[in-house]
Design a protein around this motif. Sequence first.
Motif, PDB file in Angstrom:
ATOM      1  N   LEU A   3     -58.141 -35.943  97.146  1.00 18.86           N
ATOM      2  CA  LEU A   3     -57.729 -35.613  98.504  1.00 18.86           C
ATOM      3  C   LEU A   3     -59.015 -35.666  99.332  1.00 18.86           C
ATOM      4  N   ILE A   4     -59.115 -36.674 100.214  1.00 18.07           N
ATOM      5  CA  ILE A   4     -60.327 -36.887 101.007  1.00 18.07           C
ATOM      6  C   ILE A   4     -60.038 -36.450 102.431  1.00 18.07           C
ATOM      7  N   ASN A   5     -60.686 -35.374 102.839  1.00 15.98           N
ATOM      8  CA  ASN A   5     -60.405 -34.736 104.128  1.00 15.98           C
ATOM      9  C   ASN A   5     -61.557 -34.976 105.098  1.00 15.98           C
ATOM     10  N   PHE A   6     -61.273 -35.664 106.204  1.00 17.36           N
ATOM     11  CA  PHE A   6     -62.273 -35.913 107.243  1.00 17.36           C
ATOM     12  C   PHE A   6     -62.204 -34.781 108.274  1.00 17.36           C
ATOM     13  N   TRP A   7     -63.337 -34.186 108.594  1.00 18.58           N
ATOM     14  CA  TRP A   7     -63.369 -33.000 109.445  1.00 18.58           C
ATOM     15  C   TRP A   7     -64.686 -32.942 110.217  1.00 18.58           C
ATOM     16  N   ALA A   8     -64.840 -31.885 111.026  1.00 20.59           N
ATOM     17  CA  ALA A   8     -66.089 -31.629 111.755  1.00 20.59           C
ATOM     18  C   ALA A   8     -66.171 -30.142 112.056  1.00 20.59           C
ATOM     19  N   THR A   9     -67.379 -29.648 112.237  1.00 15.67           N
ATOM     20  CA  THR A   9     -67.575 -28.222 112.491  1.00 15.67           C
ATOM     21  C   THR A   9     -67.010 -27.796 113.840  1.00 15.67           C
ATOM     22  N   TRP A  10     -66.876 -28.750 114.792  1.00 18.33           N
ATOM     23  CA  TRP A  10     -66.409 -28.424 116.145  1.00 18.33           C
ATOM     24  C   TRP A  10     -64.885 -28.609 116.293  1.00 18.33           C
ATOM     25  N   LEU A  56     -59.700 -36.419 114.738  1.00 14.74           N
ATOM     26  CA  LEU A  56     -59.788 -35.497 113.613  1.00 14.74           C
ATOM     27  C   LEU A  56     -58.751 -34.380 113.741  1.00 14.74           C
ATOM     28  N   PRO A  57     -58.309 -33.844 112.582  1.00 13.78           N
ATOM     29  CA  PRO A  57     -58.640 -34.247 111.218  1.00 13.78           C
ATOM     30  C   PRO A  57     -57.691 -35.321 110.704  1.00 13.78           C
ATOM     31  N   PHE A  58     -58.091 -35.975 109.605  1.00 16.04           N
ATOM     32  CA  PHE A  58     -57.176 -36.854 108.878  1.00 16.04           C
ATOM     33  C   PHE A  58     -57.545 -36.823 107.408  1.00 16.04           C
ATOM     34  N   VAL A 112     -52.064 -41.884 104.059  1.00 15.75           N
ATOM     35  CA  VAL A 112     -52.987 -41.314 105.032  1.00 15.75           C
ATOM     36  C   VAL A 112     -52.198 -40.355 105.908  1.00 15.75           C
ATOM     37  N   HIS A 113     -52.711 -39.144 106.054  1.00 17.64           N
ATOM     38  CA  HIS A 113     -52.083 -38.165 106.953  1.00 17.64           C
ATOM     39  C   HIS A 113     -53.015 -37.931 108.132  1.00 17.64           C
ATOM     40  N   THR A 114     -52.524 -38.180 109.333  1.00 16.80           N
ATOM     41  CA  THR A 114     -53.301 -37.939 110.545  1.00 16.80           C
ATOM     42  C   THR A 114     -52.846 -36.636 111.173  1.00 16.80           C
ATOM     43  N   GLY A 115     -53.785 -35.749 111.435  1.00 19.74           N
ATOM     44  CA  GLY A 115     -53.453 -34.455 111.999  1.00 19.74           C
ATOM     45  C   GLY A 115     -53.708 -33.343 111.000  1.00 19.74           C
ATOM     46  N   GLU A 116     -53.410 -32.130 111.435  1.00 24.11           N
ATOM     47  CA  GLU A 116     -53.692 -30.951 110.615  1.00 24.11           C
ATOM     48  C   GLU A 116     -52.793 -30.887 109.388  1.00 24.11           C
ATOM     49  N   LEU A 117     -53.388 -30.552 108.249  1.00 21.62           N
ATOM     50  CA  LEU A 117     -52.625 -30.333 107.031  1.00 21.62           C
ATOM     51  C   LEU A 117     -51.980 -28.951 107.057  1.00 21.62           C
TER      52      LEU A 117
END
Length: 216
Positions: free
Chosen positions: A88-95, A163-165, A178-183
Amino acid sequence: MARPRPGMLTLALSAAAVLGYLTYRSLEPAEQPATLEPAATAEAPDVAADPEEPTEARQPVETLPEFSLGNLAGEPQSILSWPGKPLLINFWATWCAPCLREIPMLKELQSSRSDLQVVGIAIDKRDPVVAFAAERQFNYPILIGQSEAWQAAAALGVEIYALPFTIFAAANGAILGVHTGELHAEHLDNFRAVIDDLQAQKIDLAAARSRIAGRM
């Protein structure tokens, strides 16, 4: 013959001016509201197509491509570092507020399922990610990048740069979806169930992809 009074003449001229203005406004086309351009959420790659070149439908990515990004220790790490494990590869950012809401669920998933591997890819500057990771005590690996992380997302088949995806992959490296948006919890429950059925050979790859996409 009596001369018109100045006051009456001024009143007549004012009335004529008002009538003429109202007539002009009634014939003028209605003003359209301004269209606001959406604000960019992050620095995404330039994917504008050349208008002189024919466009072709983008083919879905079937398997995980090889790419490397820096980890929290500052060393390059390949996305293929966990062979034989569903990812499960989660793309994110601190902001990114929705990204931060996902983290407790992802930590719980990693704690409860050692046979799966969660990987976080932070599309962010290195220093804030390292500080944030020290505070949150991740139990899964974090890779960091900016433009190179967007390029990795594109290589994985992501087409919406917001983000996130999240990318779901089977143990053999096949990309399931691929899931786009919040899990949310139901997405992770579905991923667990799909992986279990896939590994038990109750479903094939096509059925697994359909269930991740929510078509079954």
